[in-house]
Design a protein around this motif. Structure first.
Motif, PDB file in Angstrom:
ATOM      1  N   VAL A 195      31.505   5.117  78.896  1.00 38.00           N
ATOM      2  CA  VAL A 195      32.257   3.865  78.782  1.00 38.00           C
ATOM      3  C   VAL A 195      31.307   2.678  78.940  1.00 38.00           C
ATOM      4  N   GLY A 196      31.324   1.794  77.947  1.00 34.48           N
ATOM      5  CA  GLY A 196      30.417   0.649  77.934  1.00 34.48           C
ATOM      6  C   GLY A 196      29.067   0.946  77.320  1.00 34.48           C
ATOM      7  N   GLN A 197      28.827   2.225  76.985  1.00 35.00           N
ATOM      8  CA  GLN A 197      27.540   2.601  76.414  1.00 35.00           C
ATOM      9  C   GLN A 197      27.648   3.099  74.975  1.00 35.00           C
ATOM     10  N   LEU A 198      28.737   3.789  74.653  1.00 42.03           N
ATOM     11  CA  LEU A 198      28.916   4.333  73.313  1.00 42.03           C
ATOM     12  C   LEU A 198      30.119   3.684  72.641  1.00 42.03           C
ATOM     13  N   ALA A 199      30.093   3.651  71.301  1.00 43.66           N
ATOM     14  CA  ALA A 199      31.211   3.079  70.547  1.00 43.66           C
ATOM     15  C   ALA A 199      32.474   3.919  70.714  1.00 43.66           C
ATOM     16  N   LYS A 200      32.293   5.230  70.885  1.00 39.52           N
ATOM     17  CA  LYS A 200      33.420   6.130  71.119  1.00 39.52           C
ATOM     18  C   LYS A 200      33.178   6.858  72.445  1.00 39.52           C
ATOM     19  N   PRO A 201      33.538   6.234  73.547  1.00 41.57           N
ATOM     20  CA  PRO A 201      33.214   6.803  74.858  1.00 41.57           C
ATOM     21  C   PRO A 201      34.262   7.759  75.415  1.00 41.57           C
ATOM     22  N   TYR A 202      35.371   7.926  74.691  1.00 39.78           N
ATOM     23  CA  TYR A 202      36.454   8.779  75.168  1.00 39.78           C
ATOM     24  C   TYR A 202      36.609   9.994  74.252  1.00 39.78           C
ATOM     25  N   PHE A 203      37.409  10.973  74.681  1.00 44.26           N
ATOM     26  CA  PHE A 203      37.615  12.164  73.867  1.00 44.26           C
ATOM     27  C   PHE A 203      39.002  12.740  74.098  1.00 44.26           C
ATOM     28  N   ILE A 204      39.441  13.525  73.131  1.00 43.77           N
ATOM     29  CA  ILE A 204      40.565  14.431  73.317  1.00 43.77           C
ATOM     30  C   ILE A 204      40.132  15.778  72.771  1.00 43.77           C
ATOM     31  N   SER A 205      40.442  16.835  73.501  1.00 42.91           N
ATOM     32  CA  SER A 205      40.020  18.179  73.114  1.00 42.91           C
ATOM     33  C   SER A 205      41.236  19.092  73.072  1.00 42.91           C
ATOM     34  N   PHE A 206      41.573  19.580  71.876  1.00 39.59           N
ATOM     35  CA  PHE A 206      42.632  20.574  71.720  1.00 39.59           C
ATOM     36  C   PHE A 206      42.027  21.926  72.076  1.00 39.59           C
ATOM     37  N   ASN A 215      51.032  20.207  69.092  1.00 38.39           N
ATOM     38  CA  ASN A 215      51.302  19.799  67.708  1.00 38.39           C
ATOM     39  C   ASN A 215      51.803  18.361  67.647  1.00 38.39           C
ATOM     40  N   LYS A 216      52.629  17.971  68.607  1.00 37.82           N
ATOM     41  CA  LYS A 216      53.159  16.607  68.620  1.00 37.82           C
ATOM     42  C   LYS A 216      52.048  15.580  68.827  1.00 37.82           C
ATOM     43  N   ILE A 217      51.059  15.934  69.628  1.00 37.06           N
ATOM     44  CA  ILE A 217      49.916  15.037  69.826  1.00 37.06           C
ATOM     45  C   ILE A 217      49.088  14.956  68.542  1.00 37.06           C
ATOM     46  N   ALA A 218      48.827  16.110  67.937  1.00 29.33           N
ATOM     47  CA  ALA A 218      48.066  16.134  66.687  1.00 29.33           C
ATOM     48  C   ALA A 218      48.772  15.336  65.594  1.00 29.33           C
ATOM     49  N   ASP A 219      50.085  15.492  65.496  1.00 31.46           N
ATOM     50  CA  ASP A 219      50.854  14.767  64.493  1.00 31.46           C
ATOM     51  C   ASP A 219      50.747  13.264  64.719  1.00 31.46           C
ATOM     52  N   PHE A 220      50.824  12.825  65.955  1.00 36.84           N
ATOM     53  CA  PHE A 220      50.692  11.402  66.270  1.00 36.84           C
ATOM     54  C   PHE A 220      49.332  10.872  65.829  1.00 36.84           C
ATOM     55  N   MET A 221      48.317  11.712  65.885  1.00 37.63           N
ATOM     56  CA  MET A 221      46.971  11.304  65.496  1.00 37.63           C
ATOM     57  C   MET A 221      46.750  11.360  63.989  1.00 37.63           C
ATOM     58  N   GLY A 222      47.783  11.739  63.243  1.00 42.64           N
ATOM     59  CA  GLY A 222      47.670  11.826  61.793  1.00 42.64           C
ATOM     60  C   GLY A 222      47.067  13.121  61.303  1.00 42.64           C
ATOM     61  N   MET A 223      46.996  14.121  62.153  1.00 41.78           N
ATOM     62  CA  MET A 223      46.435  15.414  61.791  1.00 41.78           C
ATOM     63  C   MET A 223      47.511  16.325  61.213  1.00 41.78           C
ATOM     64  N   GLU A 224      47.082  17.319  60.457  1.00 46.90           N
ATOM     65  CA  GLU A 224      47.981  18.360  59.984  1.00 46.90           C
ATOM     66  C   GLU A 224      48.294  19.292  61.155  1.00 46.90           C
ATOM     67  N   THR A 225      49.547  19.629  61.327  1.00 47.28           N
ATOM     68  CA  THR A 225      49.928  20.565  62.372  1.00 47.28           C
ATOM     69  C   THR A 225      50.022  21.978  61.792  1.00 47.28           C
ATOM     70  N   VAL A 226      50.008  22.975  62.671  1.00 46.91           N
ATOM     71  CA  VAL A 226      50.014  24.372  62.222  1.00 46.91           C
ATOM     72  C   VAL A 226      51.053  25.161  63.015  1.00 46.91           C
ATOM     73  N   ASN A 227      51.219  26.407  62.659  1.00 44.68           N
ATOM     74  CA  ASN A 227      52.251  27.277  63.226  1.00 44.68           C
ATOM     75  C   ASN A 227      52.098  27.414  64.743  1.00 44.68           C
ATOM     76  N   HIS A 228      53.113  26.985  65.481  1.00 47.82           N
ATOM     77  CA  HIS A 228      53.039  27.024  66.941  1.00 47.82           C
ATOM     78  C   HIS A 228      53.234  28.433  67.506  1.00 47.82           C
ATOM     79  N   LEU A 229      53.542  29.410  66.640  1.00 50.37           N
ATOM     80  CA  LEU A 229      53.717  30.779  67.104  1.00 50.37           C
ATOM     81  C   LEU A 229      52.442  31.621  67.009  1.00 50.37           C
TER      82      LEU A 229
END
Length: 227
Positions: free
Chosen positions: A57-68, A185-199
């Motif tokens: 934070v304060g050092q990189l343009a993208k200092p945060y992450f999300i990891s599925f 999947n709901k988080i991925a969808d919010f990010m504009g990602m394609e979702t896949v089979n939850h089973l």
């Protein structure tokens, strides 16, 4: 009616046995599986670099992450998201023991609220849920697969808001109808990602998520696929 219910129960349990994600709360021994390195049939090797000691934070343009993520368990495994600050080298921060640095990271994932009895009932009918940490989520030795995306501060704030919303509006868990991969999947969808089979089994769910979103820029992460 009794015969119908018994038949429905048997079918539900059979479906759940082959379904994806089924995780339990930190109070249940069902979350305690073998380390990923010794998981039967696993085709991946887990490695990590301890964090640099400084936040990005304060050092990189993208200092945060999300990891599925998908982790091992005695049941089918568990899918969830880890999120927070990267370190100054742009890596997900782990301590020397391979555990996520707690004051820089957080976990969100849907799982039953209770022990084995609640978990078992959740294969038949919806049960109360929890949406935070479950046992094994922070330890890299249980990690089976991951898709990690670096975020700008604005992107992170937006996604964090959606995660908080989902955590406040996901009171129930069901092994088939609404499980941990439904939540991610709901988080991925919010990010504009394609979702896949939850089973799908969690590690296969994450693999399918990566395949479906091959154009998304990701970090190298912590899981190497063996040749």
């Amino acid at each position: 009616m009794a015969k119908f219910f018994a038949k429905f129960t048997a079918i539900a349990i059979l479906i759940a046995a082959f379904a994806g994600c089924s995780s339990t709360s930190s109070n249940s021994s069902m979350t305690v599986g073998a380390p990923a390195s010794s998981f039967a049939g696993i085709d991946q090797q887990v490695r990590f670099a301890p964090w640099s000691g400084q936040s990005a934070v304060g050092q990189l343009a993208k200092p945060y992450f999300i990891s599925f993520r998908a982790r091992n368990a005695e049941s089918y495994g568990h899918s969830f998201v880890a999120f927070g600050e990267l370190d100054s080298r742009g890596n997900v921060p782990y301590d020397n023991g391979g555990v996520l640095v707690s004051d820089m990271t957080e976990i969100a994932g849907l799982h039953p609220a209770g022990g084995n009895a609640v978990y078992t009932m959740g294969h038949i009918a919806p049960v109360p849920s929890e949406t935070g940490f479950s046992d094994g989520d922070t330890e890299i030795r249980y990690l089976q697969n991951e898709m990690t995306i670096a975020l700008t501060p604005e992107e992170y704030r937006r996604i964090l808001g959606r995660i908080r919303q989902l955590q406040g509006n996901s009171p129930l868990w069901h092994a088939v109808a609404y499980n941990c991969s439904s939540f991610t999947n709901k988080i991925a969808d919010f990010m504009g990602m394609e979702t896949v089979n939850h089973l799908l089994f969690p590690r296969n769910y994450i693999a399918a998520l990566k395949d479906a979103n091959s154009g998304v820029e990701t970090l190298s992460g912590s899981v190497d696929t063996l040749g």
